[in-house]
Scaffold this motif. Structure first.
Motif, PDB file in Angstrom:
ATOM      1  N   ARG A 117      18.989  -0.312 -15.645  1.00 55.28           N
ATOM      2  CA  ARG A 117      19.797   0.405 -16.649  1.00 55.28           C
ATOM      3  C   ARG A 117      19.260   0.202 -18.065  1.00 55.28           C
ATOM      4  O   ARG A 117      19.148   1.146 -18.841  1.00 55.28           O
ATOM      5  N   GLU A 118      18.896  -1.020 -18.412  1.00 55.70           N
ATOM      6  CA  GLU A 118      18.387  -1.308 -19.762  1.00 55.70           C
ATOM      7  C   GLU A 118      17.096  -0.543 -20.040  1.00 55.70           C
ATOM      8  O   GLU A 118      16.892  -0.025 -21.139  1.00 55.70           O
ATOM      9  N   ARG A 119      16.233  -0.450 -19.034  1.00 53.07           N
ATOM     10  CA  ARG A 119      14.988   0.316 -19.188  1.00 53.07           C
ATOM     11  C   ARG A 119      15.308   1.772 -19.519  1.00 53.07           C
ATOM     12  O   ARG A 119      14.704   2.376 -20.401  1.00 53.07           O
ATOM     13  N   GLY A 120      16.260   2.344 -18.813  1.00 55.27           N
ATOM     14  CA  GLY A 120      16.655   3.720 -19.059  1.00 55.27           C
ATOM     15  C   GLY A 120      17.165   3.928 -20.469  1.00 55.27           C
ATOM     16  O   GLY A 120      16.832   4.920 -21.124  1.00 55.27           O
ATOM     17  N   GLU A 121      17.965   2.968 -20.953  1.00 54.06           N
ATOM     18  CA  GLU A 121      18.500   3.066 -22.319  1.00 54.06           C
ATOM     19  C   GLU A 121      17.371   3.044 -23.342  1.00 54.06           C
ATOM     20  O   GLU A 121      17.362   3.837 -24.292  1.00 54.06           O
ATOM     21  N   ASP A 124       0.807  -1.238   0.000  1.00 55.75           N
ATOM     22  CA  ASP A 124       0.000   0.000   0.000  1.00 55.75           C
ATOM     23  C   ASP A 124       0.831   1.274   0.000  1.00 55.75           C
ATOM     24  O   ASP A 124       0.357   2.331   0.420  1.00 55.75           O
ATOM     25  N   ILE A 125       2.071   1.188  -0.477  1.00 57.75           N
ATOM     26  CA  ILE A 125       2.910   2.377  -0.603  1.00 57.75           C
ATOM     27  C   ILE A 125       2.583   3.027  -1.944  1.00 57.75           C
ATOM     28  O   ILE A 125       2.692   2.390  -2.986  1.00 57.75           O
ATOM     29  N   ARG A 126       2.179   4.275  -1.895  1.00 58.99           N
ATOM     30  CA  ARG A 126       1.773   4.961  -3.129  1.00 58.99           C
ATOM     31  C   ARG A 126       2.921   5.674  -3.812  1.00 58.99           C
ATOM     32  O   ARG A 126       2.941   5.796  -5.035  1.00 58.99           O
ATOM     33  N   ALA A 127       3.880   6.171  -3.045  1.00 62.73           N
ATOM     34  CA  ALA A 127       4.999   6.921  -3.624  1.00 62.73           C
ATOM     35  C   ALA A 127       6.093   5.934  -4.026  1.00 62.73           C
ATOM     36  O   ALA A 127       6.727   5.303  -3.180  1.00 62.73           O
ATOM     37  N   LYS A 128       6.289   5.807  -5.339  1.00 64.05           N
ATOM     38  CA  LYS A 128       7.244   4.837  -5.864  1.00 64.05           C
ATOM     39  C   LYS A 128       8.155   5.507  -6.883  1.00 64.05           C
ATOM     40  O   LYS A 128       7.700   6.274  -7.721  1.00 64.05           O
ATOM     41  N   VAL A 129       9.457   5.175  -6.801  1.00 61.16           N
ATOM     42  CA  VAL A 129      10.449   5.711  -7.729  1.00 61.16           C
ATOM     43  C   VAL A 129      11.209   4.522  -8.322  1.00 61.16           C
ATOM     44  O   VAL A 129      11.897   3.800  -7.599  1.00 61.16           O
ATOM     45  N   LEU A 130      11.057   4.327  -9.626  1.00 54.16           N
ATOM     46  CA  LEU A 130      11.727   3.252 -10.339  1.00 54.16           C
ATOM     47  C   LEU A 130      12.974   3.836 -11.005  1.00 54.16           C
ATOM     48  O   LEU A 130      12.870   4.706 -11.875  1.00 54.16           O
ATOM     49  N   LEU A 131      14.134   3.374 -10.550  1.00 53.69           N
ATOM     50  CA  LEU A 131      15.397   3.929 -11.046  1.00 53.69           C
ATOM     51  C   LEU A 131      15.888   3.198 -12.295  1.00 53.69           C
ATOM     52  O   LEU A 131      15.656   2.007 -12.457  1.00 53.69           O
ATOM     53  N   TRP A 186       7.043   7.041 -10.586  1.00 56.67           N
ATOM     54  CA  TRP A 186       8.056   7.912 -11.179  1.00 56.67           C
ATOM     55  C   TRP A 186       9.154   7.030 -11.746  1.00 56.67           C
ATOM     56  O   TRP A 186       9.601   6.087 -11.087  1.00 56.67           O
ATOM     57  N   ILE A 187       9.602   7.327 -12.954  1.00 62.67           N
ATOM     58  CA  ILE A 187      10.791   6.670 -13.508  1.00 62.67           C
ATOM     59  C   ILE A 187      11.871   7.744 -13.565  1.00 62.67           C
ATOM     60  O   ILE A 187      11.673   8.799 -14.168  1.00 62.67           O
ATOM     61  N   CYS A 188      12.992   7.463 -12.910  1.00 63.01           N
ATOM     62  CA  CYS A 188      14.077   8.440 -12.810  1.00 63.01           C
ATOM     63  C   CYS A 188      15.393   7.798 -13.215  1.00 63.01           C
ATOM     64  O   CYS A 188      15.595   6.602 -13.030  1.00 63.01           O
ATOM     65  N   GLU A 189      16.281   8.636 -13.740  1.00 63.36           N
ATOM     66  CA  GLU A 189      17.605   8.156 -14.105  1.00 63.36           C
ATOM     67  C   GLU A 189      18.403   7.829 -12.852  1.00 63.36           C
ATOM     68  O   GLU A 189      19.140   6.862 -12.795  1.00 63.36           O
ATOM     69  N   ASP A 190      18.250   8.631 -11.828  1.00 61.98           N
ATOM     70  CA  ASP A 190      18.975   8.471 -10.579  1.00 61.98           C
ATOM     71  C   ASP A 190      18.120   9.096  -9.486  1.00 61.98           C
ATOM     72  O   ASP A 190      17.153   9.772  -9.772  1.00 61.98           O
ATOM     73  N   GLU A 242       1.968   1.071 -21.205  1.00 62.62           N
ATOM     74  CA  GLU A 242       2.536   0.320 -22.334  1.00 62.62           C
ATOM     75  C   GLU A 242       3.710   1.054 -22.961  1.00 62.62           C
ATOM     76  O   GLU A 242       4.724   0.443 -23.296  1.00 62.62           O
ATOM     77  N   GLU A 243       3.570   2.349 -23.121  1.00 64.02           N
ATOM     78  CA  GLU A 243       4.641   3.151 -23.712  1.00 64.02           C
ATOM     79  C   GLU A 243       5.935   3.040 -22.901  1.00 64.02           C
ATOM     80  O   GLU A 243       7.031   3.061 -23.443  1.00 64.02           O
ATOM     81  N   PHE A 244       5.798   2.897 -21.586  1.00 65.97           N
ATOM     82  CA  PHE A 244       6.953   2.859 -20.701  1.00 65.97           C
ATOM     83  C   PHE A 244       7.336   1.442 -20.273  1.00 65.97           C
ATOM     84  O   PHE A 244       8.259   1.253 -19.488  1.00 65.97           O
ATOM     85  N   GLU A 245       6.586   0.453 -20.765  1.00 67.05           N
ATOM     86  CA  GLU A 245       6.860  -0.959 -20.487  1.00 67.05           C
ATOM     87  C   GLU A 245       6.863  -1.276 -18.995  1.00 67.05           C
ATOM     88  O   GLU A 245       7.781  -1.919 -18.484  1.00 67.05           O
TER      89      GLU A 245
END
Length: 156
Positions: A113-117, A100-107, A148-152, A136-139
């Motif tokens: 790393r492959e996702r970021g590339e 039930d954690i709503r605030a999520k950051v996917l690095l 959130w998807i972040c580089e770092d 879907e666009e972000f897989e």
């Protein structure tokens, strides 16, 4: 500044322990070195939670199960709505959702790393907030949205 006021818990799957590839003593030395390094930089890890299970014999503690996250929140008296999960795998985000954690950051570091590339190749600027309907666009699976998807990730 923020890191000094917040509780930091590490939740980590370590099947290498369950498979006998390393000893508990070796894992503790690795964690001690990590804590010393972070402390030298002014940070602090308040607790470390380990799931030694193998993927084929996973308990509710092994991510994507929520067990370790729930343990950490209970230990530090943190409500899910006040918690933030930072991780580099979809399983990290699934565990957060299930706790039930709503605030999520996917690095996009380490396992991500492959996702970021791929995102960069699509011309997507990071960070980006992925809402339900655009997964879907972000897989990423819709179950983890919003995320959130972040580089770092840097705590000030």
């Amino acid at each position: 500044y923020i890191a000094r006021k917040k509780k930091i818990a590490v939740v980590t799957n370590q099947s290498c322990l369950g498979r006998g590839m390393i000893t508990q003593d070796t894992l503790e030395r690795i964690h001690t070195k990590m804590q010393e390094t972070i402390k030298r930089e002014g940070g602090e890890i308040n607790s470390i939670h380990v799931a030694p299970d193998t993927p084929s014999e996973a308990s509710h503690r092994r991510k994507p199960g929520p067990g370790m996250l729930i343990e950490a929140m209970q230990l530090h008296d943190i409500a899910p709505e006040d918690a933030v999960m930072v991780g580099d795998t979809i399983n990290d985000m699934l565990a957060a959702t299930r706790a039930d954690i709503r605030a999520k950051v996917l690095l996009c570091t380490g396992h991500g790393r492959e996702r970021g590339e791929k995102l960069k190749q699509k011309g997507i600027q990071l960070p980006v907030l992925v809402a339900t309907g655009s997964e879907e666009e972000f897989e990423v699976p819709s179950e983890i949205c919003p995320v959130w998807i972040c580089e770092d990730f840097i705590l000030f």
